[in-house]
Scaffold this motif. Structure first.
Motif, mmCIF file in Angstrom:
data_model
loop_
_atom_site.group_PDB
_atom_site.id
_atom_site.type_symbol
_atom_site.label_atom_id
_atom_site.label_comp_id
_atom_site.label_asym_id
_atom_site.label_seq_id
_atom_site.Cartn_x
_atom_site.Cartn_y
_atom_site.Cartn_z
ATOM 1 N N ASP A 65 0.826 -1.210 0.000
ATOM 2 C CA ASP A 65 0.000 0.000 0.000
ATOM 3 C C ASP A 65 0.862 1.263 0.000
ATOM 4 O O ASP A 65 0.565 2.221 -0.709
ATOM 5 N N GLU A 66 1.932 1.233 0.782
ATOM 6 C CA GLU A 66 2.824 2.394 0.860
ATOM 7 C C GLU A 66 3.527 2.640 -0.473
ATOM 8 O O GLU A 66 3.627 3.775 -0.938
ATOM 9 N N GLU A 67 4.018 1.560 -1.106
ATOM 10 C CA GLU A 67 4.675 1.687 -2.409
ATOM 11 C C GLU A 67 3.690 2.175 -3.461
ATOM 12 O O GLU A 67 4.018 3.030 -4.290
ATOM 13 N N GLU A 68 2.486 1.633 -3.427
ATOM 14 C CA GLU A 68 1.469 2.026 -4.398
ATOM 15 C C GLU A 68 1.135 3.512 -4.259
ATOM 16 O O GLU A 68 0.988 4.227 -5.245
ATOM 17 N N LYS A 69 1.046 3.996 -3.032
ATOM 18 C CA LYS A 69 0.761 5.409 -2.786
ATOM 19 C C LYS A 69 1.893 6.280 -3.329
ATOM 20 O O LYS A 69 1.653 7.290 -3.991
ATOM 21 N N LEU A 70 3.146 5.884 -3.064
ATOM 22 C CA LEU A 70 4.301 6.629 -3.551
ATOM 23 C C LEU A 70 4.324 6.660 -5.079
ATOM 24 O O LEU A 70 4.477 7.718 -5.689
#
Length: 115
Positions: A65-70
């Motif tokens: 989720d964090e990578e996708e947001k970035l």
């Protein structure tokens, strides 16, 4: 020859590990014979492209989720047509912002691993 072609296609569909196995076998003409060796040699330099935008979707699905947001906040452009294709991955062009306030778009190479 048609069986050798089917085996090559099957190895491709099974993924990078099997493609590598086929590449290794392709150099053993003494074991496989010329027909099989020539067919499997196609795994060395003519690997098929896997879906352009589908490749991006697969990569995003694998991201946390964090990578996708970035990625979603920084990646401005993704070129659907790969510029290079190999047995393990393919490379696409893209445009990236260093941070959310960056007005300058940086050209980047996006490497997506084969499924």
């Amino acid at each position: 020859a048609s069986l050798a072609k089917e085996v090559r296609k099957t190895l491709t569909n099974l993924g990078p590990t099997f493609v590598k196995f086929g590449q290794i076998l392709s150099v053993r003409e003494d074991v496989l014979g010329p027909v099989w060796s020539q067919e499997l040699a196609k795994l060395q330099d003519s690997v098929e492209v896997f879906g352009g935008l589908e490749a991006f979707d697969m990569a995003m699905a694998a991201a946390s989720d964090e990578e996708e947001k970035l990625i979603g906040s920084r990646l401005v452009e993704f070129g659907p047509n790969p510029v290079a294709v190999a047995s393990i991955a393919q490379v696409h062009r893209g445009k990236w912002r260093q941070d959310e306030n960056d007005e300058f778009l940086h050209d980047v190479a996006i490497k997506i691993l084969r499924p």
